[in-house]
Enzyme design. Structure first.
Site, PDB file in Angstrom:
ATOM      1  N   CYS A   1       0.856  -1.181   0.000  1.00  0.00           N
ATOM      2  CA  CYS A   1       0.000   0.000   0.000  1.00  0.00           C
ATOM      3  C   CYS A   1       0.895   1.234   0.000  1.00  0.00           C
ATOM      4  O   CYS A   1       2.073   1.164   0.342  1.00  0.00           O
ATOM      5  CB  CYS A   1      -0.902   0.042   1.238  1.00  0.00           C
ATOM      6  SG  CYS A   1      -2.040  -1.351   1.377  1.00  0.00           S
TER       7      CYS A   1
ATOM      8  N   GLY B   1      -0.120  -0.269  -4.995  1.00  0.00           N
ATOM      9  CA  GLY B   1      -1.432  -0.881  -4.837  1.00  0.00           C
ATOM     10  C   GLY B   1      -2.408  -0.330  -5.844  1.00  0.00           C
ATOM     11  O   GLY B   1      -2.498   0.889  -6.008  1.00  0.00           O
TER      12      GLY B   1
ATOM     13  N   ASN C   1      -0.014   1.435   5.856  1.00  0.00           N
ATOM     14  CA  ASN C   1       0.748   0.517   5.017  1.00  0.00           C
ATOM     15  C   ASN C   1       1.414  -0.497   5.926  1.00  0.00           C
ATOM     16  O   ASN C   1       2.158  -0.129   6.826  1.00  0.00           O
ATOM     17  CB  ASN C   1       1.796   1.283   4.209  1.00  0.00           C
ATOM     18  CG  ASN C   1       2.754   0.367   3.451  1.00  0.00           C
ATOM     19  OD1 ASN C   1       3.908   0.715   3.232  1.00  0.00           O
ATOM     20  ND2 ASN C   1       2.298  -0.802   3.038  1.00  0.00           N
ATOM     21  N   GLY C   2       1.140  -1.772   5.692  1.00  0.00           N
ATOM     22  CA  GLY C   2       1.733  -2.812   6.521  1.00  0.00           C
ATOM     23  C   GLY C   2       0.721  -3.877   6.868  1.00  0.00           C
ATOM     24  O   GLY C   2      -0.341  -3.984   6.256  1.00  0.00           O
TER      25      GLY C   2
ATOM     26  N   TYR D   1      12.199  -4.760  -5.420  1.00  0.00           N
ATOM     27  CA  TYR D   1      11.070  -4.759  -6.345  1.00  0.00           C
ATOM     28  C   TYR D   1      10.050  -3.653  -6.100  1.00  0.00           C
ATOM     29  O   TYR D   1       9.639  -2.977  -7.037  1.00  0.00           O
ATOM     30  CB  TYR D   1      10.379  -6.128  -6.266  1.00  0.00           C
ATOM     31  CG  TYR D   1       9.088  -6.240  -7.043  1.00  0.00           C
ATOM     32  CD1 TYR D   1       9.090  -6.245  -8.436  1.00  0.00           C
ATOM     33  CD2 TYR D   1       7.862  -6.345  -6.395  1.00  0.00           C
ATOM     34  CE1 TYR D   1       7.903  -6.350  -9.164  1.00  0.00           C
ATOM     35  CE2 TYR D   1       6.678  -6.462  -7.105  1.00  0.00           C
ATOM     36  CZ  TYR D   1       6.695  -6.456  -8.487  1.00  0.00           C
ATOM     37  OH  TYR D   1       5.532  -6.552  -9.191  1.00  0.00           O
TER      38      TYR D   1
END
Length: 487
Positions: free
Chosen positions: A16, A43, A117-118, A259
């Site tokens: 995210c 995302g 985010n997480g 990535y």
């Protein structure tokens, strides 16, 4: 609309992206929109923006890409001087509109909004505790748990900093958060720093976001990374850095550098395009082979292929052309198109490949399905040999901290040797970057990163009940079965 998700991909799926800004006099919703646009790679399932003007807070969110969720009229309606935004790939909780963020909660001090985010690893325990207290959940993601806890702590403490600090003390796992009320913006990072979060400025005002590329896109200036366990307050008095919880260690997800993060973002002071080029150089040292051309799997394999070419002296070529609009369609292919497989996304250039010994560079192999199709396609186009080189170590363990990269049973490297994988994908040879080589290329020590997906050493203990499907709360939400919430 929700984007179709391909679970046959050989890459981990995105996480995210979060963005927050406190900027009186600025068009904060528009700045946040472009910040999210820059973070779209993190995302593509849903997006949302919440704004506040000192007295009230409003939010717009929906499933779909940032460019589809927002238009000019919507942004014009989101007026204020504080904003937070979120673009989502689901990890805990399915991709539905109710799980889109920011999460909004009502309190006696006004509405609050949270973007996360997480992935938490004590979700079941926390959800059970909150349900016992009478909290009713609207969605099924762990981000709503964080928002509900913060709302309760804010009610009790009447101080946003103390409320967020108390929240950080209760949640366990990976989190980079932006939290907003009518007159404040908070940001914090978990004590391991598993997910990235950085601080920037724009026209004398402060913003926070997942990656530096978002700061660059809105013409801001990068200040620094927010430290693990740190808490930042932005309000009319300016910026204040506070201790949230004590830092345990730096354990940034290694896949951010391999990535996830955009190649023009910086992490630990280094631009990732250069870092990934070094991965390729190190890979050429560890797995040299005689060949005629080095080609990348675009776009994430490009820096590594350039590095491999530079180190080996073997010419670089673009052997595969990517359809850059593949994620823009919601039309499902028919059976004939499905059989074409990866050619919908990548089309080979025969003049680069035919009668050549080809080195094909990619960033990772997760399941092996797409890699096998690519190798087959290169041979069909006339390649004499196909040597696969991967700029990461073998992915042998699932991630529980916010990356959706399959279960142990689906991870090809968890079940087969390198030679067996080579045989399965049909390659002439196969070489992965070693963990030591990864660290050498990063010019860092391993204690700065989470390498759990490679070596199984999870920095935060993962409860057994979490080693389940990411949709563990869906039955609760649909059926209302209280027994399903028992930890």
């Amino acid at each position: 609309m929700a984007l179709p998700t391909s679970h046959s991909s050989d890459h981990p799926h995105e996480e995210c992206g979060v963005f927050g800004i406190f900027a009186p006099g600025e068009d904060v919703s528009r700045i946040t929109f472009f910040g999210l646009y820059a973070l779209q790679h993190r995302g593509q399932e849903s997006a949302g923006i919440a704004v506040a003007d000192g007295k009230s807070l409003k939010c717009h969110k929906d499933t779909g890409l940032v460019s589809l969720v927002f238009d000019e009229d919507i942004l014009q309606d989101l007026r204020g001087h504080i904003a937070i935004g979120h673009t989502r790939y689901s990890t805990t909780g399915s991709n539905t509109q109710r799980n889109a963020q920011p999460v909004i909660c009502e309190t006696s001090l006004g509405k609050i909004a949270v973007a996360h985010n997480g992935n938490l690893i004590n979700t079941r325990v926390l959800r059970h505790e909150l349900t016992q207290k009478g909290v009713v959940f609207e969605g099924t993601n762990d981000s709503e748990i964080i928002a509900r806890i913060f709302a309760l702590e804010l009610e009790a403490r009447r101080d946003p900093v103390k409320a967020l600090r108390a929240t950080m003390q209760r949640v366990v796992g990976a989190y980079s958060l932006v939290v907003m009320g009518n007159d404040f913006l908070l940001a914090c990072r978990d004590p391991y720093g598993l997910r990235p979060l950085c601080l920037g400025t724009i026209n004398g005002h402060y913003l926070v976001c997942s990656e530096t590329c978002a700061i660059n896109v809105v013409a801001g200036k990068f200040v620094r990374e927010i430290a693990p366990g740190e808490l930042i307050l932005l309000n009319e008095e300016g910026i204040t850095a506070r201790d949230g919880v004590p830092m345990v260690r730096h354990a940034l997800c290694a896949f951010e550098t391999i990535y996830f993060a955009r190649p023009d973002s910086q992490i630990y002071g280094r631009t990732l395009h250069g870092v990934r080029r070094n991965f390729g150089k190190q890979l050429a040292i560890e797995h040299a082979v005689d060949a005629d051309v080095v080609i990348p799997i675009p776009d994430t394999g490009t820096p590594g292929a350039l590095g491999y070419s530079l180190q080996s002296g073997i010419p670089y070529g673009e052997g595969l052309i990517k359809n850059r609009y593949i994620h823009r369609t919601f039309i499902q292919p028919d059976q004939r198109m499905r059989e074409l497989g990866v050619k919908v996304k990548l089309n080979p250039l025969a003049e680069v490949i035919k009668d050549k010994r080809v080195i094909m560079v990619d960033d990772s192999i997760v399941r092996g399905t797409t890699t096998r199709k690519l190798v087959k396609m290169l041979f069909e186009e006339g390649a004499r040999e196909v040597h696969v080189r991967i700029t990461s170590p073998p992915v042998m363990h699932p991630c529980y901290y916010g990356i959706d990269m399959a279960t142990s049973g689906e991870l090809i490297a968890a079940n087969y040797t390198v030679e067996e994988i080579r045989h399965k994908i049909g390659a002439t040879s196969l070489g992965y970057l070693s963990i030591d080589g990864l660290m050498e290329a990063l010019r860092m020590t391993s204690d700065n990163y989470c390498l759990a997906c490679f070596n199984g050493e999870y920095p935060i203990h993962v409860p057994e009940e979490l080693r389940m499907n990411k949709l563990q709360f869906e039955e609760v939400a649909v059926c209302g079965a209280p027994e399903a919430q028992t930890p």
